[in-house]
Design a protein around this motif. Structure first.
Motif, mmCIF file in Angstrom:
data_model
loop_
_atom_site.group_PDB
_atom_site.id
_atom_site.type_symbol
_atom_site.label_atom_id
_atom_site.label_comp_id
_atom_site.label_asym_id
_atom_site.label_seq_id
_atom_site.Cartn_x
_atom_site.Cartn_y
_atom_site.Cartn_z
ATOM 1 N N ALA A 428 0.840 -1.211 0.000
ATOM 2 C CA ALA A 428 0.000 0.000 0.000
ATOM 3 C C ALA A 428 0.871 1.256 0.000
ATOM 4 O O ALA A 428 1.856 1.356 0.735
ATOM 5 C CB ALA A 428 -0.927 -0.023 1.213
ATOM 6 N N GLY A 429 0.498 2.218 -0.858
ATOM 7 C CA GLY A 429 1.220 3.484 -0.915
ATOM 8 C C GLY A 429 2.419 3.470 -1.847
ATOM 9 O O GLY A 429 3.028 4.520 -2.094
ATOM 10 N N LYS A 430 2.776 2.324 -2.378
ATOM 11 C CA LYS A 430 3.915 2.249 -3.291
ATOM 12 C C LYS A 430 3.512 2.798 -4.662
ATOM 13 O O LYS A 430 2.348 2.735 -5.071
ATOM 14 C CB LYS A 430 4.374 0.788 -3.450
ATOM 15 N N ASN A 431 4.497 3.349 -5.380
ATOM 16 C CA ASN A 431 4.283 3.837 -6.734
ATOM 17 C C ASN A 431 4.912 2.867 -7.730
ATOM 18 O O ASN A 431 6.109 2.557 -7.623
ATOM 19 C CB ASN A 431 4.894 5.240 -6.909
ATOM 20 N N VAL A 432 4.108 2.407 -8.685
ATOM 21 C CA VAL A 432 4.549 1.389 -9.639
ATOM 22 C C VAL A 432 4.418 1.934 -11.058
ATOM 23 O O VAL A 432 3.420 2.572 -11.402
ATOM 24 C CB VAL A 432 3.716 0.099 -9.488
ATOM 25 N N LEU A 433 5.445 1.655 -11.873
ATOM 26 C CA LEU A 433 5.430 2.080 -13.274
ATOM 27 C C LEU A 433 5.364 0.848 -14.168
ATOM 28 O O LEU A 433 6.173 -0.075 -14.040
ATOM 29 C CB LEU A 433 6.694 2.882 -13.603
ATOM 30 N N MET A 434 4.394 0.820 -15.070
ATOM 31 C CA MET A 434 4.326 -0.230 -16.095
ATOM 32 C C MET A 434 5.037 0.267 -17.344
ATOM 33 O O MET A 434 4.697 1.334 -17.859
ATOM 34 C CB MET A 434 2.869 -0.569 -16.420
ATOM 35 N N ALA A 435 6.023 -0.518 -17.815
ATOM 36 C CA ALA A 435 6.821 -0.098 -18.968
ATOM 37 C C ALA A 435 6.712 -1.135 -20.077
ATOM 38 O O ALA A 435 7.015 -2.312 -19.867
ATOM 39 C CB ALA A 435 8.285 0.075 -18.557
ATOM 40 N N ALA A 436 6.286 -0.694 -21.255
ATOM 41 C CA ALA A 436 6.192 -1.558 -22.443
ATOM 42 C C ALA A 436 5.304 -2.771 -22.211
ATOM 43 O O ALA A 436 5.546 -3.845 -22.755
ATOM 44 C CB ALA A 436 7.589 -2.008 -22.888
ATOM 45 N N ILE A 437 4.239 -2.578 -21.415
ATOM 46 C CA ILE A 437 3.237 -3.636 -21.224
ATOM 47 C C ILE A 437 2.176 -3.461 -22.312
ATOM 48 O O ILE A 437 1.617 -2.367 -22.463
ATOM 49 C CB ILE A 437 2.564 -3.529 -19.839
ATOM 50 N N PRO A 438 1.890 -4.489 -23.117
ATOM 51 C CA PRO A 438 0.854 -4.355 -24.151
ATOM 52 C C PRO A 438 -0.463 -3.856 -23.568
ATOM 53 O O PRO A 438 -0.862 -4.244 -22.469
ATOM 54 C CB PRO A 438 0.735 -5.782 -24.697
ATOM 55 N N GLU A 439 -1.133 -3.014 -24.335
ATOM 56 C CA GLU A 439 -2.364 -2.368 -23.863
ATOM 57 C C GLU A 439 -3.431 -3.376 -23.441
ATOM 58 O O GLU A 439 -4.244 -3.101 -22.566
ATOM 59 C CB GLU A 439 -2.907 -1.465 -24.978
ATOM 60 N N ALA A 440 -3.417 -4.558 -24.041
ATOM 61 C CA ALA A 440 -4.433 -5.570 -23.721
ATOM 62 C C ALA A 440 -4.341 -6.027 -22.275
ATOM 63 O O ALA A 440 -5.341 -6.456 -21.688
ATOM 64 C CB ALA A 440 -4.287 -6.768 -24.659
ATOM 65 N N TYR A 441 -3.130 -5.957 -21.688
ATOM 66 C CA TYR A 441 -2.941 -6.447 -20.319
ATOM 67 C C TYR A 441 -3.083 -5.359 -19.262
ATOM 68 O O TYR A 441 -3.229 -5.658 -18.080
ATOM 69 C CB TYR A 441 -1.553 -7.088 -20.177
ATOM 70 N N VAL A 442 -2.985 -4.110 -19.670
ATOM 71 C CA VAL A 442 -2.978 -3.003 -18.707
ATOM 72 C C VAL A 442 -4.249 -2.960 -17.855
ATOM 73 O O VAL A 442 -4.172 -2.849 -16.623
ATOM 74 C CB VAL A 442 -2.737 -1.660 -19.422
ATOM 75 N N PRO A 443 -5.461 -3.054 -18.448
ATOM 76 C CA PRO A 443 -6.674 -2.979 -17.606
ATOM 77 C C PRO A 443 -6.739 -4.090 -16.543
ATOM 78 O O PRO A 443 -7.141 -3.831 -15.402
ATOM 79 C CB PRO A 443 -7.820 -3.122 -18.617
ATOM 80 N N SER A 444 -6.354 -5.323 -16.912
ATOM 81 C CA SER A 444 -6.444 -6.417 -15.944
ATOM 82 C C SER A 444 -5.457 -6.222 -14.808
ATOM 83 O O SER A 444 -5.762 -6.521 -13.638
ATOM 84 C CB SER A 444 -6.191 -7.763 -16.635
#
Length: 681
Positions: A428-444
């Motif tokens: 909780a409270g951590k900041n996470v960056l998604m890098a080069a993750i295909p758009e299809a997986y981002v919502p899940s």
């Protein structure tokens, strides 16, 4: 064979006795000769080729029909119900029931033989008129009683034989288990020492190819040493894997319902694939995992991994003879049943062997096999309230199916609530960056992480990710690996070189097993991620960051108790850069004396040692009213079978780890246990 010898001798003997001793009106020499030849043929059945095996049951029943009901009833009718043959007919019924315990088959054989005898009598020349003078109702009662008595005797005899076979099998299991356990205990220590030395050799060798690195040795020599050391590591890992699987097949799989826990099919299967000791990287690349839609089942982690390793070992050994060998693993979520499919394109299993593959001690086609692996798999699946089955086509494929009952929604919801409750305090409270993750997986991924209340940003590629990392504070990066890990490794190394020390979790989209070790990457998960795998990868990556480890472990005191100096040195090497104070003991008695004078935060102890082993040491610690009574205890052993795990729990050992220990799981255990100050249950 014995039945054939007795039958052949009996037909010759009784022909002579009845014809020339009792002077019965009918004895057929040719009928006796046919029966005798059939009995003789039975003697040589074991010499026939294996291809005849599927047809033997048909021969056996034909043999019984002719030898018993047909021959006996022919003589009864042709001798006009002679008193002697009335007795022999009763004897025949009793014997037939002993040979054919199945009620339906018995009636089929009896009626077929009797009807054939009646037809033989009616077609015989000269015709023998029947004039029965015996009490038919009374005789019928005797015949009926013989059938019932034969059934009871056959049933009791069959149960007695089964019980004897069960006891013999148990004795054999116990003897083999003791032998295997002894060998494993003696072999793991030297193998782990060799592996540790190889690790240290590789650490000392230069990793780059600059001239300065090779000042004392030619570049070619260094590369040869590295190659041979890696090959030796692979061979040792394979040897340790064989020991683990062999020992696991003797494991008692009785698991109570209270011991079953919710497991993610994707997570536990991926873990089993990762932990398997492959003979080579080429062998590893034969495996293709299709996660599909994850499901939760009730099971026990160690038994499932051993089950899966058995299936992997069998398939990979068979695929050695297939140039384009492939092992496809598919996870399927269903409405009434969930499945995990393990399918290879090997030579297949012949139809006559397929029904027997789950029988204990049955082997076919596998060199040096014990015949215990698939029987173990079947026992494990039954303990999970599931089942394992196999279908195969020769020359095309073999497919094992693991079926699990679908859990009710309430159980799944409770599992997910407990999962979030476990990880929320840390994430909780951590900041996470998604890098080069295909758009299809981002919502899940967003949906999975939403209950944790973390900051979650998205960068469409690694260049954008580097810009966002420079401008904002992030605790963790989820980076896509597709198709090669080079981009992710570059991102991880850049982050580290900028002294940001942000852990990077690689997200693989390949059906091949993800590479475990990518420079700059803390861990690798497969997409789409199962919730437990995603949360555990994030937590463990944050925990394993060097700054986090030092912050968690610096100033702690660990007591290491092992009878081998080398094993203690390995653990010291793992902990010596984290600011931990380490004390050593060569047995449990020394450990107790140190604890009396020196406060410690954790005890790491070998569970099997001379003088005083880990079990007895833990019992004494938990039993004594002392300041160190509640110290967390991590038990190490070369054989973590069910009996060892049960004894460890009863002794008061908080957690266990299989030797030889690996750095990452060992540090995870240590980090977790140094935050716990409650005694074992």
């Amino acid at each position: 064979m014995v039945s054939g010898i007795l039958g052949a001798l009996a037909n010759i003997f009784f022909y002579v006795v009845f014809k020339y001793g009792f002077h019965l009106p009918y004895e057929n020499f040719w009928l006796r000769m046919v029966a005798t030849l059939l009995c003789i043929s039975l003697i040589f059945m074991h010499r026939l080729p294996e291809s005849f095996s599927p047809y033997f049951p048909y021969f056996w029943h034909t043999f019984l029909i002719i030898i018993l009901p047909f021959t006996f009833t022919v003589n009864l009718l042709m001798n006009n119900f002679h008193e002697l043959w009335l007795y022999w007919e009763i004897f025949m019924v009793f014997v037939l029931m002993m040979f054919v315990p199945n009620w339906l088959l018995f009636m089929f054989d009896l009626l077929t033989g009797v009807l054939g005898a009646i037809l033989f009598h009616n077609l015989s020349v000269p015709y023998v008129p029947l004039n029965p003078t015996f009490n038919i109702p009374l005789y019928s009662i005797v015949i009926s009683f013989s059938i019932v008595a034969g059934s009871i005797f056959s049933f009791a005899n069959r149960n007695t034989l089964k019980e004897l076979e069960r006891k013999k099998a148990e004795e054999k299991y116990r003897a083999l288990e003791a032998l295997a356990g002894s060998i494993a205990h003696e072999m793991r220590n030297p193998l782990s020492q060799v592996r540790q030395n190889l690790d240290e050799i590789l650490l000392e060798l230069p990793r780059s190819s600059t001239e300065n690195d090779y000042a004392s040795l030619p570049k070619k020599n260094i590369e040869t040493i590295q190659k041979r050391a890696i090959q030796a590591q692979t061979a040792i890992n394979r040897g340790l894997q064989v020991i683990t699987v062999t020992l696991g097949n003797f494991r008692n799989t009785d698991v109570s319902k209270k011991e079953l826990t919710c497991l993610s099919a994707t997570t536990i299967t991926r873990k089993a694939i990762e932990e398997y000791g492959y003979a080579s990287e080429h062998e590893r690349q034969k495996i293709y995992l299709s996660p599909g839609e994850d499901f939760i089942f009730l099971g026990e982690e160690n038994n499932y991994i051993l089950l899966f390793h058995n299936l992997l070992e069998n398939a990979l050994q068979i695929l050695q003879q297939v140039p384009d060998g492939r092992l496809a693993i598919t996870i399927q979520r269903g409405e009434s049943v969930n499945r995990i499919l393990i399918r290879d394109n090997g030579p297949g299993i012949p139809p006559n062997i397929l029904p027997r593959i789950f029988e204990p001690f049955f082997t076919s086609g596998k060199k040096n096999g014990t015949g215990l692996g698939l029987a173990f798999c079947q026992r494990v699946m039954k303990s999970f309230n599931g089942q394992i089955s196999c279908k195969s086509e020769v020359g095309i494929f073999t497919e094992f199916t693991l079926e699990f009952p679908v859990l009710d929604k309430a159980t799944i919801n409770k599992f997910e609530r407990n999962l979030y409750a476990e990880y929320t305090p840390f994430l909780a409270g951590k900041n996470v960056l998604m890098a080069a993750i295909p758009e299809a997986y981002v919502p899940s991924i967003r949906q999975q992480l939403m209950p944790l209340k973390i900051g979650l940003d998205n960068a469409e590629d690694n260049n954008k990710a580097l810009e966002m990392l420079a401008a904002n504070h992030y605790d963790l990066v989820l980076s896509g690996i597709s198709p090669l890990p080079a981009g992710t490794a570059k991102l991880g190394n850049i982050v580290k070189n900028k002294d940001r020390n942000i852990p990077v979790v690689g997200c693989s989209f390949s059906p091949l097993p993800p590479v475990d070790t990518i420079n700059g990457v803390a861990s690798v998960i497969i997409m789409p991620p199962a919730l437990p795998e995603l949360l555990n990868a994030m937590k463990s990556s944050l925990e394993m960051a060097r700054e986090t480890l030092k912050e968690s472990l610096s100033g702690k005191t660990v007591l290491v108790a092992d009878d081998l100096d080398f094993n203690r040195r390995v653990i010291k090497l793992m902990l010596n850069k984290l600011g931990i104070t380490i004390f050593e003991a060569s047995n449990g008695l020394e450990a107790l004396n140190i604890l009396k004078s020196q406060p410690c935060d954790l005890l790491v102890i070998d569970m099997r040692m001379p003088v005083l082993d880990g079990f007895e040491t833990a019992q004494r610690i938990r039993a004594m009213p002392s300041p160190y009574r509640d110290i967390p205890i991590l038990g190490l052993s070369g054989n973590l079978d069910n009996a060892t795990l049960k004894l460890a729990k009863e002794s008061g050992i908080n957690d266990t780890l299989l030797k030889p220990v690996k750095l990452k799981p060992f540090l995870q255990k240590v980090t977790s246990m140094l935050k716990v100050n409650t005694p074992a249950a």
